[in-house]
Design a protein around this motif. Structure first.
Motif, PDB file in Angstrom:
ATOM      1  N   HIS A  79      15.638  26.031  -8.102  1.00 43.47           N
ATOM      2  CA  HIS A  79      16.454  25.215  -8.371  1.00 43.47           C
ATOM      3  C   HIS A  79      15.970  23.814  -7.439  1.00 43.47           C
ATOM      4  CE1 HIS A  79      19.513  28.250  -9.197  1.00 43.47           C
ATOM      5  NE2 HIS A  79      18.724  28.349 -10.513  1.00 43.47           N
ATOM      6  N   PRO A  80      16.679  22.561  -8.092  1.00 44.21           N
ATOM      7  CA  PRO A  80      16.308  21.363  -7.170  1.00 44.21           C
ATOM      8  C   PRO A  80      16.797  21.430  -5.646  1.00 44.21           C
ATOM      9  CG  PRO A  80      16.948  20.890  -9.399  1.00 44.21           C
ATOM     10  CD  PRO A  80      17.317  22.328  -9.193  1.00 44.21           C
ATOM     11  N   PRO A  81      16.273  20.962  -4.753  1.00 46.99           N
ATOM     12  CA  PRO A  81      17.105  21.099  -3.470  1.00 46.99           C
ATOM     13  C   PRO A  81      18.261  20.468  -3.276  1.00 46.99           C
ATOM     14  CG  PRO A  81      14.609  20.174  -3.399  1.00 46.99           C
ATOM     15  CD  PRO A  81      14.958  20.056  -4.723  1.00 46.99           C
ATOM     16  N   ASP A  82      19.201  21.145  -2.640  1.00 41.79           N
ATOM     17  CA  ASP A  82      20.530  21.061  -2.401  1.00 41.79           C
ATOM     18  C   ASP A  82      20.716  20.239  -1.013  1.00 41.79           C
ATOM     19  OD1 ASP A  82      23.241  20.784  -2.048  1.00 41.79           O
ATOM     20  OD2 ASP A  82      23.775  22.758  -2.984  1.00 41.79           O
ATOM     21  N   ALA A  83      20.724  19.108  -0.836  1.00 39.72           N
ATOM     22  CA  ALA A  83      20.905  18.421   0.673  1.00 39.72           C
ATOM     23  C   ALA A  83      22.165  18.950   1.110  1.00 39.72           C
ATOM     24  CB  ALA A  83      20.830  16.848   0.420  1.00 39.72           C
ATOM     25  N   GLY A  84      23.003  19.323   0.478  1.00 35.99           N
ATOM     26  CA  GLY A  84      24.196  19.728   1.257  1.00 35.99           C
ATOM     27  C   GLY A  84      24.387  20.967   1.884  1.00 35.99           C
ATOM     28  N   LEU A  85      23.389  21.856   1.440  1.00 32.25           N
ATOM     29  CA  LEU A  85      23.579  23.195   2.261  1.00 32.25           C
ATOM     30  C   LEU A  85      23.621  23.218   3.692  1.00 32.25           C
ATOM     31  CD1 LEU A  85      20.804  25.239   0.034  1.00 32.25           C
ATOM     32  CD2 LEU A  85      23.521  25.327  -0.203  1.00 32.25           C
ATOM     33  N   PRO A  86      23.042  22.495   4.519  1.00 36.15           N
ATOM     34  CA  PRO A  86      23.327  22.618   5.940  1.00 36.15           C
ATOM     35  C   PRO A  86      24.571  21.974   6.387  1.00 36.15           C
ATOM     36  CG  PRO A  86      21.402  21.325   5.236  1.00 36.15           C
ATOM     37  CD  PRO A  86      22.204  21.518   4.093  1.00 36.15           C
ATOM     38  N   ALA A  87      25.707  21.705   5.390  1.00 37.29           N
ATOM     39  CA  ALA A  87      26.941  21.663   5.957  1.00 37.29           C
ATOM     40  C   ALA A  87      27.643  22.891   6.065  1.00 37.29           C
ATOM     41  CB  ALA A  87      27.753  20.736   4.633  1.00 37.29           C
ATOM     42  N   PHE A  88      27.165  23.943   5.560  1.00 37.70           N
ATOM     43  CA  PHE A  88      27.676  25.207   5.807  1.00 37.70           C
ATOM     44  C   PHE A  88      27.263  26.177   6.876  1.00 37.70           C
ATOM     45  CE2 PHE A  88      27.894  24.361   1.369  1.00 37.70           C
ATOM     46  CZ  PHE A  88      29.470  24.580   0.971  1.00 37.70           C
ATOM     47  N   PHE A  89      28.164  26.256   7.948  1.00 37.02           N
ATOM     48  CA  PHE A  89      27.433  27.020   8.950  1.00 37.02           C
ATOM     49  C   PHE A  89      27.011  28.218   8.703  1.00 37.02           C
ATOM     50  CE2 PHE A  89      28.987  24.995  13.252  1.00 37.02           C
ATOM     51  CZ  PHE A  89      28.815  23.805  12.892  1.00 37.02           C
ATOM     52  N   PRO A  90      26.119  28.926   9.721  1.00 37.55           N
ATOM     53  CA  PRO A  90      25.379  30.296   9.031  1.00 37.55           C
ATOM     54  C   PRO A  90      26.038  31.402   9.404  1.00 37.55           C
ATOM     55  CG  PRO A  90      24.597  29.403  11.352  1.00 37.55           C
ATOM     56  CD  PRO A  90      25.731  28.222  10.980  1.00 37.55           C
ATOM     57  N   GLY A  91      27.119  31.515  10.004  1.00 39.41           N
ATOM     58  CA  GLY A  91      27.745  32.762  10.291  1.00 39.41           C
ATOM     59  C   GLY A  91      28.150  33.928   9.012  1.00 39.41           C
ATOM     60  N   LEU A  92      28.692  33.133   8.039  1.00 32.46           N
ATOM     61  CA  LEU A  92      28.900  34.067   6.695  1.00 32.46           C
ATOM     62  C   LEU A  92      27.691  34.471   6.027  1.00 32.46           C
ATOM     63  CD1 LEU A  92      30.651  35.360   4.941  1.00 32.46           C
ATOM     64  CD2 LEU A  92      31.140  33.479   3.915  1.00 32.46           C
ATOM     65  N   PRO A  93      26.724  33.551   5.944  1.00 34.16           N
ATOM     66  CA  PRO A  93      25.455  33.749   5.390  1.00 34.16           C
ATOM     67  C   PRO A  93      24.684  35.006   6.153  1.00 34.16           C
ATOM     68  CG  PRO A  93      25.706  31.440   5.119  1.00 34.16           C
ATOM     69  CD  PRO A  93      27.005  32.075   6.000  1.00 34.16           C
ATOM     70  N   LEU A  94      24.715  34.769   7.519  1.00 33.99           N
ATOM     71  CA  LEU A  94      24.081  35.770   8.255  1.00 33.99           C
ATOM     72  C   LEU A  94      24.819  37.112   8.064  1.00 33.99           C
ATOM     73  CD1 LEU A  94      21.865  36.425  10.408  1.00 33.99           C
ATOM     74  CD2 LEU A  94      23.426  35.730  12.055  1.00 33.99           C
ATOM     75  N   VAL A  95      25.924  37.245   8.197  1.00 33.72           N
ATOM     76  CA  VAL A  95      26.797  38.600   7.927  1.00 33.72           C
ATOM     77  C   VAL A  95      26.238  38.968   6.419  1.00 33.72           C
ATOM     78  CG1 VAL A  95      28.778  39.613   7.506  1.00 33.72           C
ATOM     79  CG2 VAL A  95      28.702  38.097   9.452  1.00 33.72           C
ATOM     80  N   LEU A  96      26.325  38.339   5.494  1.00 33.88           N
ATOM     81  CA  LEU A  96      25.904  38.773   4.199  1.00 33.88           C
ATOM     82  C   LEU A  96      24.601  39.328   4.234  1.00 33.88           C
ATOM     83  CD1 LEU A  96      27.579  35.930   1.766  1.00 33.88           C
ATOM     84  CD2 LEU A  96      28.206  38.358   2.470  1.00 33.88           C
ATOM     85  N   ARG A  97      23.592  38.583   4.796  1.00 33.66           N
ATOM     86  CA  ARG A  97      22.264  39.059   4.896  1.00 33.66           C
ATOM     87  C   ARG A  97      22.110  40.407   5.573  1.00 33.66           C
ATOM     88  NH1 ARG A  97      17.787  37.948   2.017  1.00 33.66           N
ATOM     89  NH2 ARG A  97      15.821  38.629   3.135  1.00 33.66           N
ATOM     90  N   ILE A  98      22.757  40.529   6.765  1.00 33.13           N
ATOM     91  CA  ILE A  98      22.806  41.606   7.492  1.00 33.13           C
ATOM     92  C   ILE A  98      23.251  43.022   6.723  1.00 33.13           C
ATOM     93  CG2 ILE A  98      23.739  43.077   9.570  1.00 33.13           C
ATOM     94  CD1 ILE A  98      23.718  40.393  10.807  1.00 33.13           C
ATOM     95  N   LEU A  99      24.339  42.793   5.867  1.00 32.26           N
ATOM     96  CA  LEU A  99      25.105  43.738   4.999  1.00 32.26           C
ATOM     97  C   LEU A  99      24.220  44.096   3.852  1.00 32.26           C
ATOM     98  CD1 LEU A  99      28.603  42.770   5.280  1.00 32.26           C
ATOM     99  CD2 LEU A  99      27.662  44.699   6.320  1.00 32.26           C
ATOM    100  N   HIS A 100      23.179  42.937   3.510  1.00 35.46           N
ATOM    101  CA  HIS A 100      22.347  43.467   2.221  1.00 35.46           C
ATOM    102  C   HIS A 100      21.702  44.750   1.904  1.00 35.46           C
ATOM    103  CE1 HIS A 100      20.789  41.779  -1.568  1.00 35.46           C
ATOM    104  NE2 HIS A 100      19.530  42.059  -1.293  1.00 35.46           N
ATOM    105  N   PRO A 101      21.011  45.149   3.013  1.00 38.81           N
ATOM    106  CA  PRO A 101      20.483  46.600   2.671  1.00 38.81           C
ATOM    107  C   PRO A 101      21.544  47.639   2.308  1.00 38.81           C
ATOM    108  CG  PRO A 101      19.479  45.727   4.753  1.00 38.81           C
ATOM    109  CD  PRO A 101      20.766  44.712   4.437  1.00 38.81           C
ATOM    110  N   LEU A 102      22.829  47.505   2.943  1.00 40.52           N
ATOM    111  CA  LEU A 102      23.809  48.468   2.537  1.00 40.52           C
ATOM    112  C   LEU A 102      24.666  47.970   1.167  1.00 40.52           C
ATOM    113  CD1 LEU A 102      25.232  48.954   6.078  1.00 40.52           C
ATOM    114  CD2 LEU A 102      23.743  50.194   4.939  1.00 40.52           C
TER     115      LEU A 102
END
Length: 402
Positions: A79-102
């Motif tokens: 997709h085209p780059p989304d310049a707004g993504l850094p507005a979201f803090f990393p806590g929730l995406p990091l939790v989702l990433r950690i849980l992804h194998p499960l």
């Protein structure tokens, strides 16, 4: 002081009556929201209501959280780059990433994180309501306040008094409030509350190391963690002042500084978070009267799909101002900082956005609602329920719900 052998933290083996009531409220209202979602999909087919269940609950910010969890802040390379993504803090995406194998399904994982986090937050809010009435040591203190204003209004309720169930009532009011749909969806508010409410509860017990570690978790999830950290400093200065514990108060700022350093390394810009807000949503800092005028025009000068949303934003802003003034009048300095500072930020944005959703984070508001006398409390719940239902349907249809 907390009685020896007694733990007022959230993670204890034995649940109290208030804890069980809070958990029943949490899971009961989750079942109700689930029912509303399924019924709306069965009765109507406009917008996204014809999508799958997970598709209906993966809207707006959830898409961004999932994208960051999958691909990082560079976003989906297809997709085209989304310049707004850094507005979201990393806590929730990091939790989702950690849980992804499960939990391989990203959308389901986001819902389950909110489900578990909300249970923790509900218990912590119920205990705050209980502590606001009885005090950490079992004595009567000012409801919801710190030691600096304990003498301002002594409530000291006993079992069976109108205030003895204030905690569970506060939880239920929050869970059926107009914007409670975002506590079901995979948004960051629920995870933030799961860290922030225990942090405040622990701070009220003067357990500063544990409090600031929870607050640091909140700072990983939302920028509101900065204001929580500031409020904890005020709580410390007005109610404790055991200076040996003071260095701990710096800990909640570290995740924010770390994220800012990460963005600087990526972009060379120390203001990258603010610039992402501007790029993604046009949110720059303006004078408060300019922001009010712009929002008023959007609410009453035009008629489109966002007109009603802007009107609700104006109401939420008025509630926030009234709440902050009430907290100041009651000399609840720490709580007024927690609510007032982010409110100032929201009221000086280019236009009012997500103030209604921010009400979910104002636990002094919900503690106050929980302490209302029965007629007023019932009236509020009766008003809340249809509004919450409408928001669930709006969100599931793909409309802007806040």
């Amino acid at each position: 002081m907390v009685e020896e052998g007694r733990s007022d933290g959230v993670g204890v083996a034995r649940l109290r009556t208030g804890d069980r009531l809070a958990l029943r409220a949490w899971f009961g209202t989750r079942a109700a929201v689930l029912g509303i979602s399924l019924l709306a999909s069965a009765l109507w087919s406009y917008g996204d209501l014809h999508d799958s269940f997970l598709g209906r609950w993966t809207q707006w910010d959830v898409d961004h959280f999932v994208e960051i969890a999958q691909y990082g802040y560079r976003g989906n390379p297809a997709h085209p780059p989304d310049a707004g993504l850094p507005a979201f803090f990393p806590g929730l995406p990091l939790v989702l990433r950690i849980l992804h194998p499960l939990i391989p399904n990203w959308e389901l994982s986001a819902l389950l994180v909110s489900l578990v986090a909300g249970a923790v937050a509900s218990v912590a809010l119920a205990r705050l309501g209980e502590q606001a009435v009885t005090g950490a040591d079992g004595s009567g203190v000012d409801a919801g306040g710190s030691g600096a204003h304990a003498g301002h209004s002594r409530l000291g309720a006993h079992a069976g008094s109108p205030l003895s169930g204030a905690g569970p009532r506060a939880v239920f009011a929050l869970l059926v409030s107009p914007y409670a749909v975002f506590l079901f969806a995979g948004y960051s508010e629920t995870l933030f509350l799961a860290f922030a409410l225990p942090a405040w509860l622990l701070a009220r017990q003067r357990r500063w190391p544990a409090a600031v570690l929870c607050a640091a978790g909140a700072s990983c999830v939302r920028v509101t963690g900065l204001f929580l950290a500031a409020a904890l400093i005020v709580e410390f200065l007005t109610a404790d002042r055991r200076w040996r514990s003071a260095p701990w108060l710096a800990v909640p700022f570290l995740p924010v500084l770390g994220y800012a350093a990460y963005l600087w390394r990526r972009t060379g810009d120390w203001s990258a978070w603010q610039h992402a807000q501007e790029a993604g949503w046009g949110r720059s800092t303006v004078w408060p009267w300019t922001s009010f005028e712009t929002t008023w025009q959007a609410a009453f000068g035009t008629h489109d799909q966002f007109t009603t949303a802007f009107r609700v934003e104006l109401i939420a802003a008025a509630v926030g101002v009234a709440l902050t003034c009430w907290l100041l009048w009651r000399r609840q300095w720490a709580e007024s900082v927690y609510v007032g500072l982010p409110l100032i930020s929201l009221l000086t944005s280019a236009y009012y956005l997500s103030i209604g959703r921010a009400t979910l984070l104002w636990w002094p508001l919900w503690l106050a609602v929980g302490r209302c006398r029965r007629p007023a409390y019932v009236i509020l719940i009766v008003v809340f329920l249809p509004l919450m239902t409408a928001e669930v349907v709006t969100y599931n249809s793909g409309g802007w719900a806040g």
